[in-house]
Design an enzyme around this catalytic site. Structure first.
Site, mmCIF file in Angstrom:
data_model
loop_
_atom_site.group_PDB
_atom_site.id
_atom_site.type_symbol
_atom_site.label_atom_id
_atom_site.label_comp_id
_atom_site.label_asym_id
_atom_site.label_seq_id
_atom_site.Cartn_x
_atom_site.Cartn_y
_atom_site.Cartn_z
ATOM 1 N N LEU A 104 -40.456 24.524 57.615
ATOM 2 C CA LEU A 104 -41.469 24.284 58.640
ATOM 3 C C LEU A 104 -41.774 22.792 58.620
ATOM 4 O O LEU A 104 -42.179 22.251 57.590
ATOM 5 C CB LEU A 104 -42.739 25.091 58.374
ATOM 6 C CG LEU A 104 -43.958 24.721 59.227
ATOM 7 C CD1 LEU A 104 -43.680 24.909 60.708
ATOM 8 C CD2 LEU A 104 -45.183 25.532 58.800
ATOM 9 N N GLU A 105 -41.586 22.140 59.757
ATOM 10 C CA GLU A 105 -41.832 20.703 59.889
ATOM 11 C C GLU A 105 -43.169 20.520 60.607
ATOM 12 O O GLU A 105 -43.285 20.797 61.800
ATOM 13 C CB GLU A 105 -40.687 20.076 60.690
ATOM 14 C CG GLU A 105 -40.674 18.576 60.729
ATOM 15 C CD GLU A 105 -39.446 18.041 61.467
ATOM 16 O OE1 GLU A 105 -38.936 16.970 61.092
ATOM 17 O OE2 GLU A 105 -38.986 18.693 62.439
ATOM 18 N N ILE A 106 -44.175 20.101 59.860
ATOM 19 C CA ILE A 106 -45.491 19.853 60.444
ATOM 20 C C ILE A 106 -45.514 18.426 60.972
ATOM 21 O O ILE A 106 -45.211 17.473 60.247
ATOM 22 C CB ILE A 106 -46.600 20.079 59.409
ATOM 23 C CG1 ILE A 106 -46.717 21.577 59.104
ATOM 24 C CG2 ILE A 106 -47.930 19.527 59.899
ATOM 25 C CD1 ILE A 106 -47.746 21.916 58.055
#
Length: 702
Positions: free
Chosen positions: A455-457
């Site tokens: 997951l790339e925030i």
């Protein structure tokens, strides 16, 4: 340190129960200190005439997480072998004890948490879904070093043992019983009672039931000729899958084969011989680095107010996946779409997966019903005032996303987190459109969401620290490995991917074969080659992502851009899902071969030869250079984030530990020479970006 720091002893009716309970580190792990304590303690109980049997069980929620990985950090040969040899001796004494010793397992049993029970005289496991056994050492670039390569094949058979050790996969309770790994499966509340009964049974002289071998297994594994065929085939398959990049794979096969061809003692000796060498290999160091990243991923500072209820807008492929990983991790979801068809399809797909787990007894029917019951499907914003976070996964159109932000602000509470799953659009532009820009953030999941770990925030200059903490914690609870990056075209993962893909397309333009380039990059260690990747993701999706990224990259001087994907998309090619892209596919999605007509989008026709190493270095160096730029520009905070995003987002050579770990292992001086050589031949796009450490001389060739 005392024995009571690691386990407690309870003796009743002549049965000694060893209650594992690590009071120092939270989980039961085997360390050199524990090995020393076990040596003295176990011997005394095995030699005590008043004791008729021993049970090994855990008071914690898991049985044993394996060895303390930090104890593997050695500098030279000879440092770890004495510890490992002592462990072998203790396990041999357990195995050869004239008193029955039973392992009673609930929860996770990994590595030595399986090898210790294998040395016992019986293994009992609980039927709880949390109970799972695995020998995952191969994922750390090493082999099972506690006799697992010898005892496991003799308990479950060679083929099942190799499958378990070469994949590192989880084995659940009923599967373990079926394959002979466990002797009994019981309710967790009856685990100790069942273990007592098993000790009494064995002490009375009644043996446990041995695994029944099929006729085929007997024919193949029961003689030297059959085993020779089996091991040769295992090597062929392993080499094809690992591309020679994982030395632990052939080492495991060697240990098992030695144990059968030269005897079990020779097998144990081979295990000792090969383990330490693997431990010192660059592959193991890279893979252990990833393990530390995954472990540290869960240790970030917790938010003051966690996000407990999700409002999901969009029940398409991505929205469905985000919903699935949420409800499977006990997060309630209100799923909104413009039509019930998408909601129904999502519920049906998730329920199908849950039913499969119920069938294989890794999930109870009640838990499956609870999970699916967490989804509230609807067409309106009703009850959205109850959600803590809204994630939108609608079409990649900025006007539509801005309209949804307005709707969220109208129907949700003031402190709701507004997250976009965009893969290419500006999160900053969305934040500036919102009334509370500090609440807007990017949460870029990768497709397919249930399988892809990253997951790339994406934060903007407006995003509050609390919102970042909340979303990071939310992602970890969804089971994701999380990185935080600053907003820019392509963010981090797609930004480093696009120059890599562009360079591969340029080589096709130069006349190099699509198949040759694809195979070269897979041989280097990528899970899939560049053109397979484009087809898998979809030419439509790739065109959209590339359009943003290529504009950014193409603004640099001397950066030739290949626009073929955009034209393919305009002409209706979609990749695997449409059965035509760089490759053609049959009705079941199986790849048939290169789509020869695809060459019409390129200047070349696939008849130009180029050395494999040059193909690999051109494509790889474009990705590495972009990663260096992202670090220099502050898109990523540090090398760890860069390694994490590349490995877990696009499968960057996992055995290297990531792009920055790869460059450090190679040496930045050597990398600088490699870049200089490519720059001299292909232009300034290969001019090496700023490095984390100073680089001296770039004049020398490799």
């Amino acid at each position: 340190m005392n024995q009571s720091d690691y386990f407690e002893i309870e003796i009743k009716d002549g049965i000694c129960t060893v209650w594992l309970e690590n009071k120092l580190g939270g989980m039961n792990v085997v360390s050199p200190t524990l090995i020393d304590i076990m040596k003295d303690s176990f011997e005394s109980y095995m030699n005590d005439p008043e004791i008729k049997g021993i049970i090994i069980i855990s008071r914690l929620k898991d049985f044993m997480a394996g060895a303390d990985i930090k104890s593997f950090e050695i500098e030279k040969k000879g440092e770890f072998r004495p510890i490992q040899a002592l462990g072998h001796q203790i396990l041999a004494k357990i195995e050869n004890s004239d008193k029955p010793i039973v392992a009673a397992i609930h929860g996770t049993a990994y590595g030595l948490g399986v090898e210790l029970p294998l040395a016992c005289h019986a293994i009992i496991v609980t039927d709880d879904p949390s109970t799972k056994m695995a020998l995952p050492e191969v994922k750390l670039g090493i082999l099972p070093g506690g006799g697992g390569t010898q005892r496991l094949p003799r308990r479950v058979g060679i083929q099942a043992a190799l499958d378990m050790m070469l994949t590192g996969k989880n084995i659940y309770a009923h599967q373990a019983r079926k394959m002979g790994l466990a002797d009994a499966v019981v309710n967790k509340n009856k685990l100790h009672y069942a273990a007592v009964k098993m000790v009494e049974q064995l002490a009375s002289g009644k043996p446990r039931k041995e695994r029944k071998q099929s006729f085929a297994d007997k024919a193949l594994e029961g003689n030297a000729a059959g085993r020779s065929i089996l091991f040769n085939q295992a090597r062929k398959v392993a080499k094809k899958q690992s591309k020679g990049n994982y030395p632990a794979v052939p080492a495991i096969i060697d240990c098992v084969e030695t144990g059968y061809s030269e005897g079990i003692e020779a097998g144990y000796a081979k295990e000792l011989e090969l383990f330490e060498g693997l431990l010192l290999s660059k592959e193991s160091k890279g893979l252990r680095n990833l393990f530390y990243i995954m472990t540290d991923n869960k240790k970030r500072e917790k938010p003051s107010k966690p996000l407990n209820k999700l409002g999901m807008i969009g029940a398409g492929f991505m929205g469905s996946g985000i919903t699935e990983v949420s409800v499977k991790n006990d997060i309630d979801v209100i799923l909104k779409d413009i039509a019930y068809d998408g909601i129904a399809a999502t519920q049906k797909a998730i329920w199908k997966g849950l039913q499969k787990k119920v069938k294989y007894k890794t999930l109870s029917k009640l838990d499956a019903e609870r999970t699916i019951g967490r989804i509230q499907g609807q067409l309106s914003y009703e009850d959205f005032d109850e959600v803590d976070i809204v994630i939108e996964a609608v079409l990649e159109k900025m006007d539509l996303k801005k309209k949804i932000i307005e709707d969220i602000e109208k129907h949700c509470k003031d402190d709701v987190v507004i997250a976009t799953n965009t893969s290419a659009l500006s999160v900053t532009e969305m934040a500036e459109h919102a009334k509370r820009s500090e609440q807007v953030i990017g949460m870029h999941y990768f497709s397919p969401v249930p399988k892809m770990p990253l997951l790339e925030i994406v934060k903007t200059k407006y995003t509050s620290d609390e919102v970042i903490k909340q979303c990071y914690d939310f992602g970890v609870r969804q089971g994701k490995t999380v990185i935080v990056v600053n907003d820019c075209p392509g963010f981090y993962v797609n930004r480093i991917l696009i120059p890599y893909l562009n360079e591969c397309l340029l080589m096709v333009d130069e006349g190099v074969s699509i198949e040759v380039i694809n195979t070269a990059m897979e041989d280097l260690g990528f899970p899939v080659g560049p053109f397979k990747l484009i087809d898998e993701v979809g030419i439509d999706v790739s065109a959209h992502v590339s359009e943003t990224g290529i504009k950014h990259a193409g603004s640099r001087p001397d950066f030739p851009v290949n626009l073929s994907i955009m034209q393919m998309y305009k002409d209706g090619l979609t990749g695997k899902k449409g059965r035509r892209g760089f490759f053609t596919y049959d009705a079941k999605g199986k790849r048939k071969g290169v789509n020869k007509s695809i060459y019409k989008y390129f200047k070349g026709d696939g008849d130009v030869e180029m050395k494999k190493k040059e193909i690999q270095q051109r494509a790889l160096c474009m990705m590495l250079n972009e990663a260096l730029m992202c670090l220099d520009e502050g898109i990523i905070a540090d090398e760890t984030a860069g390694n994490t995003g590349a490995v877990f987002g696009i499968g960057f050579l996992p055995f290297t530990g990531g792009p920055f770990q790869y460059m450090r292992t190679q040496g930045y001086e050597k990398m600088a020479r490699r870049f200089a050589k490519l720059e001299a031949k292909y232009g300034s796009r290969f001019k090496m970006a700023a490095t984390p450490v100073p680089v001296m001389d770039t004049a020398m060739e490799e």
